[in-house]
Design an enzyme around this catalytic site. Sequence first.
Site, PDB file in Angstrom:
ATOM      1  CG  ASP A  17      -4.352 -15.498  -8.451  1.00 35.40           C
ATOM      2  OD1 ASP A  17      -3.373 -14.894  -8.857  1.00 35.40           O
ATOM      3  OD2 ASP A  17      -5.307 -15.269  -7.577  1.00 35.40           O
ATOM      4  CG  ASP A  19      -1.918 -11.046  -3.879  1.00 28.42           C
ATOM      5  OD1 ASP A  19      -1.690 -10.924  -2.606  1.00 28.42           O
ATOM      6  OD2 ASP A  19      -1.814 -11.040  -4.724  1.00 28.42           O
TER       7      ASP A  19
END
Length: 223
Positions: A17, A19
């Site tokens: 991922d 953020d």
Amino acid sequence: MSARPVFDRSFSAFLFDMDGTLLNSILATERVWTRWALKHGLDVATFLPTMHGRRGIDTITQLGLPGVDPAAEVKEVEQGEMEDVDGVVPIAGAIAFLSALPADRWGIVTSAPVALARRRLAAAGIPLPKVIVTAEDVTKGKPAPDGYRLGAARLGFDPADCLVFEDVPAGILAGEGAGAHVAVITATHHHPIETGHPKLENYEGVASVVDSDGRLRLIRIAG
């Protein structure tokens, strides 16, 4: 889904991922979404935890606000996020960790649109991978597993043989749904996260080892 091992086996690839997992954009993200929430009369403290790790279009659509066009609203939010990258920084150890990985063995799967993903990665000094799956690439965002399945496919591997690095429940569910193993990065957490998956504060206490066949292993290193 019960936790699966991440330290006692090798993997075809790592999927990250963005953020909260590779970079910290919480301050910028919450500044933009706070303005949006106040504009629509939402309780900010209640709303903000619900939007992390998910596509903006999904967040706004599921609110069901009367008279609101989610597509138009998400464009406004995305423009605000493009303009505000103040304080976007890499998670500790992330750049060195990524630089040690073969380029064809890792990718990013993010709920951000591609333009914002590129902007934040550049702001944090994180290299752009060969494979990046963004909000535009899927019709169902996290917690649906589509993004991680697509990321694994673009790398040429089965998601069940990949290790996913995530930080929020929606992303963890997406990784689980794809059949991947999951490690949870806690660097940006203000409160403990309920998960049975292995938790890592950041990337300073771990390293990747590339086996002779190109497979990756995650190992702990002495502090």
